[in-house]
Design a protein around this motif. Structure first.
Motif, PDB file in Angstrom:
ATOM      1  N   ILE A  31      31.101 -56.265  13.398  1.00 58.31           N
ATOM      2  CA  ILE A  31      31.489 -57.386  14.256  1.00 58.31           C
ATOM      3  C   ILE A  31      33.008 -57.530  14.305  1.00 58.31           C
ATOM      4  O   ILE A  31      33.606 -57.712  15.374  1.00 58.31           O
ATOM      5  N   ILE A  32      33.650 -57.440  13.156  1.00 58.49           N
ATOM      6  CA  ILE A  32      35.106 -57.574  13.085  1.00 58.49           C
ATOM      7  C   ILE A  32      35.794 -56.474  13.892  1.00 58.49           C
ATOM      8  O   ILE A  32      36.845 -56.696  14.517  1.00 58.49           O
ATOM      9  N   LEU A  33      35.192 -55.296  13.906  1.00 56.31           N
ATOM     10  CA  LEU A  33      35.795 -54.155  14.608  1.00 56.31           C
ATOM     11  C   LEU A  33      35.471 -54.121  16.102  1.00 56.31           C
ATOM     12  O   LEU A  33      35.929 -53.223  16.803  1.00 56.31           O
ATOM     13  N   CYS A  34      34.700 -55.092  16.574  1.00 48.44           N
ATOM     14  CA  CYS A  34      34.277 -55.108  17.980  1.00 48.44           C
ATOM     15  C   CYS A  34      35.425 -55.087  19.004  1.00 48.44           C
ATOM     16  O   CYS A  34      35.226 -54.563  20.116  1.00 48.44           O
ATOM     17  N   PRO A  35      36.610 -55.654  18.714  1.00 49.57           N
ATOM     18  CA  PRO A  35      37.698 -55.569  19.700  1.00 49.57           C
ATOM     19  C   PRO A  35      38.020 -54.145  20.151  1.00 49.57           C
ATOM     20  O   PRO A  35      38.534 -53.949  21.252  1.00 49.57           O
ATOM     21  N   ASN A  42      37.724 -46.046  27.021  1.00 49.41           N
ATOM     22  CA  ASN A  42      38.762 -45.490  26.152  1.00 49.41           C
ATOM     23  C   ASN A  42      38.094 -44.836  24.945  1.00 49.41           C
ATOM     24  O   ASN A  42      37.724 -45.510  23.984  1.00 49.41           O
ATOM     25  N   LYS A  43      37.888 -43.530  25.026  1.00 55.00           N
ATOM     26  CA  LYS A  43      37.189 -42.813  23.969  1.00 55.00           C
ATOM     27  C   LYS A  43      37.954 -42.852  22.643  1.00 55.00           C
ATOM     28  O   LYS A  43      37.363 -42.746  21.571  1.00 55.00           O
ATOM     29  N   LEU A  44      39.267 -43.005  22.730  1.00 53.66           N
ATOM     30  CA  LEU A  44      40.067 -43.074  21.509  1.00 53.66           C
ATOM     31  C   LEU A  44      39.658 -44.288  20.682  1.00 53.66           C
ATOM     32  O   LEU A  44      39.481 -44.213  19.465  1.00 53.66           O
ATOM     33  N   ASN A  45      39.486 -45.432  21.365  1.00 57.79           N
ATOM     34  CA  ASN A  45      39.115 -46.665  20.673  1.00 57.79           C
ATOM     35  C   ASN A  45      37.679 -46.627  20.162  1.00 57.79           C
ATOM     36  O   ASN A  45      37.393 -47.075  19.041  1.00 57.79           O
ATOM     37  N   THR A  46      36.776 -46.108  20.997  1.00 51.84           N
ATOM     38  CA  THR A  46      35.384 -46.062  20.556  1.00 51.84           C
ATOM     39  C   THR A  46      35.201 -45.091  19.393  1.00 51.84           C
ATOM     40  O   THR A  46      34.410 -45.337  18.477  1.00 51.84           O
TER      41      THR A  46
END
Length: 552
Positions: A31-35, A42-46
């Motif tokens: 949950i905390i990492l959801c941003p 953006n595959k980098l973020n996912t």
């Protein structure tokens, strides 16, 4: 009264929190990492989202390490980084199959009790003095851990060392009784006895620390000497091949890593001897002779070598010979003669071939004359394998490969290496920093997990700096196996810590020094022997031509 009720409720909630913190952490982390998921395109973020979850889960263990390794199968396809088929294939790659076969061969050594015979024989050979005896224990542990699972090696060696220590304790007890009997006055004799007993207990505890820590250190170091000795080395093999389509031969790795491991073992022996064993007993020669007699007695109880032991030993030696001679690069190997593309035959092929033969060849021929069909035994059977196999480690290794694959496809690995390249450091300084970083992270996280996260970044960083990737990848891989400080670092550490029944500080003190020494020796080895074996001073053509992700 109110205060007591409040205290009681607070205590109850505190108890609930302490018991459920892993569940809470496991739910809160995603949950905390959801941003990171606000922009799913953006595959980098996912990719960073999945990697962050797995790293935090591996460090804090809200769920089992091995179950964490299955997360890529669930999240990478959902986040459209890679398909389920692509991710699932990483769980049984050639490197993982090689590890699986190596574990089975190790189990066969245990099953026929050959490992116990080897360790006792080494103690008989080296038992001329306490320092030599400790060296013998470390050599036996190192040799076995090169081929057998480190955890199994440690668990097997500890009872043998306990027998050695029991003999030493018995000898010291007799010395105390002899010294007190020689004293004429009763009161003074009692005081002397107490002083001697206290001194003996301290010396015995120090010797016990030296021997048990030597087992953990040797098990961790020994696995680095062979390509199949630890999962970390297989992660290197996989990253090396997937990035550059190059295959590290068993022989090349052994020529570099075995001398390096021997030097590190010698350093560990010297460190533990100086810290704990130097003044541990009063009569070294007397203790050594008793221990050798005890080892000979135990060895004689094993009786002559059986057909079962001979069979396993022969197949083991054949396997080692096949690994060394598959494709040695110096001269044509057997793979060169039977295949137009020798690199298509990996080290998993001979080990699986030997595995099949272990299940086929009978353990003895007397069984065919017996009327009891239940005596029909082979060198290895599935009932033994399914109970002794480290299934979780295989999943963990595959999960690491899947994570590495996903981070590569998302571009996260390249992004990390690009950010590091902005920090302009001398290549030697960079190598030192990377080795220390690998050796530090592995103290608190799984070795295999650490290698899978770090090695792709290290590989791409070397390309950015126009340096032979092996100059960075090999020492970092080996340094990741150098986890000597904490019980949670490796299973051998945990087993020894439990047997020692001591504080973590007592493990950290020699562990810090051992980490420094081991990393230093590895840096010296890669810049001397490594340069000669792998031609590290030249940037190879294959590093430019086969890099899978172009870095800008």
């Amino acid at each position: 009264m109110i205060d007591n009720v409040t205290i009681s409720k607070s205590s109850k909630w505190l108890t609930i929190l302490l018991r459920s913190w892993r569940v809470i952490l496991g739910l809160i982390v995603p949950i905390i990492l959801c941003p990171l998921l606000f922009d799913l395109n953006n595959k980098l973020n996912t990719g960073a989202y999945v990697m962050a979850i797995m790293v935090l889960y591996w460090v804090f263990e809200p769920i089992n390490l091995y179950i964490t390794a299955l997360i890529p199968v669930a999240l990478f396809p959902i986040l459209e980084i890679a398909s389920t088929e692509e991710i699932s294939q990483n769980y049984m790659k050639a490197a993982n199959m090689m590890f699986f076969g190596g574990l089975i061969v190790g189990i066969s050594l245990e099953h026929c009790n050959l490992h116990h015979r080897i360790s006792l024989k080494v103690i008989i050979w080296f038992g001329s003095s306490i320092p030599m005896l400790m060296a013998g224990v470390m050599i036996a542990t190192m040799f076995l851990s090169m081929w057998i699972n480190n955890t199994a090696t440690t668990a097997m060696m500890i009872p043998i060392v306990d027998d050695i220590l029991r003999e030493i304790a018995l000898m010291n007890k007799e010395d105390v009784e002899q010294q007190t009997n020689e004293n004429g006055e009763q009161q003074q004799s009692t005081n002397n006895k107490n002083e001697i007993s206290d001194s003996t207990a301290i010396r015995y505890n120090n010797l016990r620390k030296a021997f048990l820590l030597s087992i953990a250190y040797s098990a961790n170091i020994g696995g680095t000497a062979t390509l199949t000795g630890t999962g970390t080395n297989l992660v290197f093999q996989d990253v090396y091949f997937s990035h550059y389509k190059k295959d590290m031969s068993f022989l090349s790795w052994f020529f570099f890593a075995f001398p390096s491991a021997c030097l590190t073992i010698m350093a560990a022996w010297l460190l533990l001897y100086l810290m704990y064993a130097r003044s541990s007993i009063t009569d070294i020669q007397k203790a050594s002779q008793r221990i050798k007699q005890s080892a000979r007695k135990k060895y004689s109880h094993l009786g002559p070598m059986t057909f079962h032991e001979y069979g396993v030993m022969i197949f083991f030696l054949i396997l080692v010979a096949l690994w060394f001679s598959r494709h040695p690069e110096i001269i044509p190997g057997w793979a060169d003669y039977i295949s137009s593309d020798p690199h298509s035959i990996k080290d998993a092929t001979p080990v699986i071939l030997i595995t099949v033969l272990l299940f086929l060849v009978p353990a003895n021929f007397h069984q065919f004359y017996s009327t009891n069909e239940s005596n029909n035994q082979r060198l290895l059977c599935w009932d033994v394998v399914k109970t002794k196999m480290s299934w979780g480690v295989i999943i963990l290794l595959g999960g690491g490969f899947a994570l590495a694959y996903g981070t590569e496809k998302s571009g996260l690995s390249s992004w990390f290496s690009k950010q590091l390249s902005y920090v302009h450091l001398n290549p030697i300084v960079t190598l030192i920093v990377l080795s220390i970083l690998g050796g530090s992270i592995t103290e608190m996280a799984s070795n295999v997990a650490t290698a899978n996260v770090i090695l792709p970044v290290v590989s791409n960083l070397a390309i950015q700096m126009n340096i032979n990737p092996l100059r960075f990848m090999i020492p970092v891989t080996i340094c990741i196996s150098f986890a000597f400080m904490f019980p949670v670092s490796t299973p051998p550490n945990a087993i020894v810590f439990e047997c020692l029944n001591t504080s973590i500080v007592d493990m950290i003190k020699p562990g810090i020094l051992m980490n420094i020494i081991a990393i230093t020796l590895q840096l010296i080895s890669i810049n001397t022997l490594g340069v000669w074996i792998f031609d590290l001073n030249n940037f190879p053509e294959w590093a430019n031509q086969t890099l899978p992700i172009k870095l800008s």
